[in-house]
Structures are given as C-alpha cells and as structure tokens.
Motif scaffolding. Structure first.
Motif, short mmCIF file in Angstrom:
data_model
loop_
_atom_site.label_atom_id
_atom_site.label_comp_id
_atom_site.label_asym_id
_atom_site.label_seq_id
_atom_site.Cartn_x
_atom_site.Cartn_y
_atom_site.Cartn_z
N THR A 190 1.36 -1.24 0.14
CA THR A 190 -0.14 0.28 -0.38
C THR A 190 0.79 1.41 -0.10
N GLU A 191 0.31 2.40 -0.50
CA GLU A 191 1.49 3.71 -1.02
C GLU A 191 0.24 4.31 -0.97
N ASP A 192 0.92 5.64 -0.18
CA ASP A 192 0.14 6.98 -0.31
C ASP A 192 -0.22 8.25 -2.06
N GLY A 193 -0.84 8.22 -2.78
CA GLY A 193 -1.23 8.24 -3.83
C GLY A 193 -2.43 8.80 -4.96
N VAL A 194 -2.43 9.16 -5.63
CA VAL A 194 -3.19 9.76 -6.41
C VAL A 194 -3.66 8.79 -7.20
N GLU A 195 -4.86 8.16 -7.55
CA GLU A 195 -4.77 7.66 -8.79
C GLU A 195 -6.10 7.66 -9.90
N LEU A 196 -5.94 7.47 -11.19
CA LEU A 196 -6.88 8.15 -11.96
C LEU A 196 -7.78 6.60 -13.28
N ASN A 197 -8.41 6.23 -13.16
CA ASN A 197 -8.95 4.83 -13.32
C ASN A 197 -9.99 4.98 -14.59
N ALA A 198 -10.34 4.65 -15.37
CA ALA A 198 -12.03 4.18 -16.06
C ALA A 198 -12.12 3.46 -17.49
N LEU A 199 -13.14 2.95 -17.73
CA LEU A 199 -13.02 1.92 -18.43
C LEU A 199 -13.25 2.47 -20.03
N LEU A 200 -12.18 1.00 -20.94
CA LEU A 200 -13.14 1.87 -21.84
C LEU A 200 -13.66 1.03 -22.43
N GLY A 201 -15.10 1.26 -23.25
CA GLY A 201 -16.54 0.17 -23.12
C GLY A 201 -16.34 -0.99 -22.25
N ASN A 202 -16.58 -1.97 -22.65
CA ASN A 202 -17.59 -2.45 -21.47
C ASN A 202 -15.91 -3.37 -20.92
N ARG A 203 -14.60 -3.18 -21.83
CA ARG A 203 -14.29 -4.99 -21.88
C ARG A 203 -12.63 -4.12 -21.34
N VAL A 204 -12.17 -3.40 -21.63
CA VAL A 204 -10.56 -2.48 -21.72
C VAL A 204 -10.81 -1.60 -19.76
N PHE A 205 -9.82 -2.15 -19.40
CA PHE A 205 -9.66 -0.98 -18.02
C PHE A 205 -8.19 -0.48 -18.29
N VAL A 206 -8.29 0.66 -17.99
CA VAL A 206 -7.40 1.65 -17.58
C VAL A 206 -6.49 1.61 -16.23
N ALA A 207 -5.89 2.42 -16.24
CA ALA A 207 -5.78 2.61 -14.52
C ALA A 207 -4.31 3.43 -14.29
N GLY A 208 -3.68 4.32 -13.87
CA GLY A 208 -2.47 5.19 -13.66
C GLY A 208 -2.40 6.39 -12.30
N GLY A 209 -1.23 6.61 -12.00
CA GLY A 209 -0.83 6.64 -11.11
C GLY A 209 0.27 7.44 -10.34
#
Length: 432
Positions: free
Chosen positions: A228-247
């Motif tokens: 576990t870390e202290d941070g900020v993350e953005l994530n999203a679904l692209l359509g129904n079957r692709v998931f992306v995240a970055g932080g």
C-alpha cells in the motif's frame, strides 16, 4: 525460517510468507457490503476472500453496484429511509471485522520451534459509498501476534511511507470519486494498493503466501509491487472490456513522485461492468464457458536510506514491468503472472551496483462447488533477485463451510542455493 543462513533466500521465503499477514484484513470485499446491499457473500465471491467476475466489477466501479442484480443494490427509498437518500449517508454503519488464526509446521526451523501456533490477527474494516458518487474503503489492524509488521523493517525507508508520528496500523484509507465531473474517469486518493496486478493481494483464495511476482523485494529496498502507498490514481473503463489506470505515489524524503500504469483486456465472460454475455440456448459455444483477462503494468520509482534529517540518501532508482493472464473455464481457474525489474542501487550504497530481477507465478484452481465448496489448487513460483534462483511449489486445499469462513491447508517445498525447505501451513479466517 526454512533456511539457516541470513541471505536473500531467507528474506524471500519469510517475506512472501508473512507479507500478506502484515495487513491480514485488507480484503476489498467485506460483510459490510453484503449488509448494505442485502445480498449474500457469494454474489461477489467464489471462496472468501477471492472475488468472482461480478465482485471484480463491483471493485472497479468504486464499491457501487455496476447494475442491479436480482434486485440487490436498488436505490429506491423505503418509507422512513428518505433521510439516507437525501443526505447520502449509508443506512447502516459500514463496519466489518476480520480475524484469522494460523498454524505453521517448519521441519527446518532455525530456532528449533517446529510448530508455531501463535500467529493471529484482528482487523477492522469500513467500506461503502455516498449516494453512489463517492466510494470509500479503510482497514485498520487492531491486533496481530507472531508476525513481522511492515513498519518494523530495519531500514527506515519503509515502503508504506508512514509520516512521522503517525500510526502505521492504518493500512488502507482512500476515497474514490466516481465519474468525476461527469467524465468516465474515477479519481482515487489516499493510501491504497496501486492498480498494477489483475488481483489484489487480499482477494485470493490463499492470501498467504502472496505471489512472488508481485511481493518480492530486492536488496535493502523495501519496495514491492503490492504494498500500500500514499498516492493519487485515475482509472476508467474504455467500453465494457478494457480497464486502464495510472497514478503517482508520494514518498517521504525526496522531491519527486513515483509513477505507474496498468491496462487490462477481458475476452468472454462477464464484462468489467458486471454484465453477463448473451447465451444461445440452441447452440453451445466455447465462449459460453470461457473468459480470458490479459493485463500489463509498469512502475517507475525512487527510494533511499534516510539520514538524521529524514532526507533520502544513496538513492535507488527502480522499475517493474509485468504481464499477467487470468483464464476461467467452467470450474477451472488458471492464473499467470510475470514481473521484470531493475534497481540501480538496492543496497543504498555509496557506490551503485545495479541489480536485474525477474519473478513468475503460475496457479491452477478447481472449484468443486456447492455443496462441498472445496477448492484444490497448485502454485509454482520462481524468483531471481540477483542472488541466485529460488523456486517454490505449493499444493493446497481451501474449504468454506460458510460463506464468511475459510479454512485452508497448504504445503510448500522451496528450493534455493542454500538448500531446500518444507513447511506446512493451516489457517482459519472469518469476517463479520
């Protein structure tokens, strides 16, 4: 514990056995969710705490039902409960308690204590959502015995980045702003496990030991991919079957942040929004029973040894790149994970000595299903962190007499340059 020399092999074998116990109650699905949505645990779980496809969609959706399932998750206000809908507050206090007790038998115990009955833990958890706009989750380790804490590592550059004078027992505490500002992006802030692997370390049938491919460390560096870390993350679904995240991750004692990214693709089965595929009742297809999820991740960071002023010195620049696959065919579940890394100065020395590392994990599970609720599994792990090759083979059986209770027995055979080791491990855990 298996081996009698204080080497990286010992640290690996002990570390990946104890790492999940550092925060034994960090499961992302808890009975509080079952009470809130008035549904059984098996809605989101195979055998607690492993998530099924719908449970994974619930997690990705910020602890909000992706769609109504058999009437659960409906938001219509019942008479007398209008205050909850208007205020956004949960109708019940969203708290849960998780406890575990473990037994280990190590025939090569260095201290001669082959049978260890003193490992136990109690963890308080909270999770839920505010009017489906914000999701939240927290875990606090109330008690533990017979295990090494992450905060007790000898090196002060600890991985969880605990600020001075703060309590390290707070393992997770984060808020998710769902579909922030009307966009498809979810914003997460707080302390959490960065989205790298397809599976959270606490959402597996056997959380102990954790996967070598995500929990290993190099030299004196305390970094592992699943910490576990202290941070900020953005994530999203692209359509129904692709998931992306970055932080980004904030680390004490330095003027730069770590960065990471993840992408996953799901083929077949229930999609990332929790929607089951249409089935042709007149014609069977392989994809009626098969789902394949592929994932990749990368992490780039820096850590070091703190001086008297709390400033990181003798810096270590590191990276991890990994790929994973999750295959589900009827009751057979296959998982594969591989990670490659490079650390520029993992011993925090004045003279840098780079180390390349690699680790693999393969696991096969078979669900016998109700009324037995028994899962036999086998796991193979490989690690080379710069000091020789270590291999581990683990057959195990997990049993759930109730949906919130899990019993497991496992045997691990380890092969390292210093010799071999054998340990038997039994565990019982429950959540309420």
């Amino acid at each position: 514990m298996f081996l009698k020399k204080n080497t990286v092999a010992v640290m690996f074998l002990l570390g990946i056995t104890c790492a999940p116990l550092l925060a034994p109650g960090t499961a992302s699905a808890i009975p509080a969710f079952s009470r809130q949505h008035k549904t059984e645990c098996s809605t989101c779980h195979t055998i607690y705490p492993e998530l099924n496809e719908f449970g994974d969609a619930f997690l990705k959706n910020g602890y909000v039902y992706p769609h109504k399932k058999d009437g659960a998750g409906a938001k219509a206000a019942e008479p007398g409960n209008e205050w909850s809908i208007i205020s956004g507050l949960p109708q019940q206090i969203p708290l849960s308690l998780t406890a575990s007790a473990d037994l280990a038998y190590d025939e090569d115990a260095a201290d001669g204590n082959k049978l260890d009955l003193s490992t136990r833990s109690v963890t308080l958890q909270a999770g839920g959502s505010f009017r489906d706009m914000f999701g939240f989750f927290a875990t606090y380790n109330l008690y533990s015995q017979g295990m090494q804490r992450a905060s007790a590592l000898a090196n002060p550059a600890n991985n969880t980045n605990v600020p001075p004078s703060n309590d390290p027992d707070l393992d997770e505490l984060f808020l998710v702003w769902r579909q922030a500002l009307g966009s498809p992006v979810n914003a997460k802030v707080g302390r959490f496990e960065p989205k790298l692997s397809l599976w959270k370390k606490s959402n597996r049938i056997l959380p102990v030991p954790s996967y070598a491919s995500t929990t290993y460390r190099v030299g004196a560096s305390p970094f592992s991919s699943d910490a576990t870390e202290d941070g900020v993350e953005l994530n999203a679904l692209l359509g129904n079957r692709v998931f992306v995240a970055g932080g980004v991750v904030d680390r004490n004692g330095q003027d730069r942040e770590d960065g990471y990214g993840h992408i996953s693709l799901k083929i077949g089965g229930t999609d990332f929004k929790g929607q089951e595929p249409e089935v042709d009742l007149e014609k069977d297809s392989l994809w009626d029973y098969l789902s394949v999820t592929l994932g990749a991740f990368g992490y780039w960071g820096q850590n070091g040894e703190f001086d008297a002023n709390g400033v990181a010195q003798n810096l270590n620049n590191f990276r991890r790149i990994g790929a994973e696959a999750d295959i589900l065919y009827q009751r057979l579940h296959l998982k594969g994970s591989g990670s490659f890394g490079r650390d520029s100065n993992p011993v925090f020395g004045f003279f840098k000595a780079p180390v390349d590392s690699k680790a693999y994990t393969l696991e096969a599970e078979y669900y016998l299903g109700a009324p037995v609720n028994l899962v036999p599994l086998f796991r193979y792990e490989y690690l080379n962190a710069g000091d020789g090759t270590i291999k581990r083979l683990t057959p195990a059986i997990a049993y759930a007499p109730l949906q919130n209770v899990r019993m497991s027995v496992e045997y691990t055979h380890s092969i390292a340059p210093e010799g071999t080791g054998n340990i038997a491990f039994a565990s019982i855990a429950f959540s309420m």
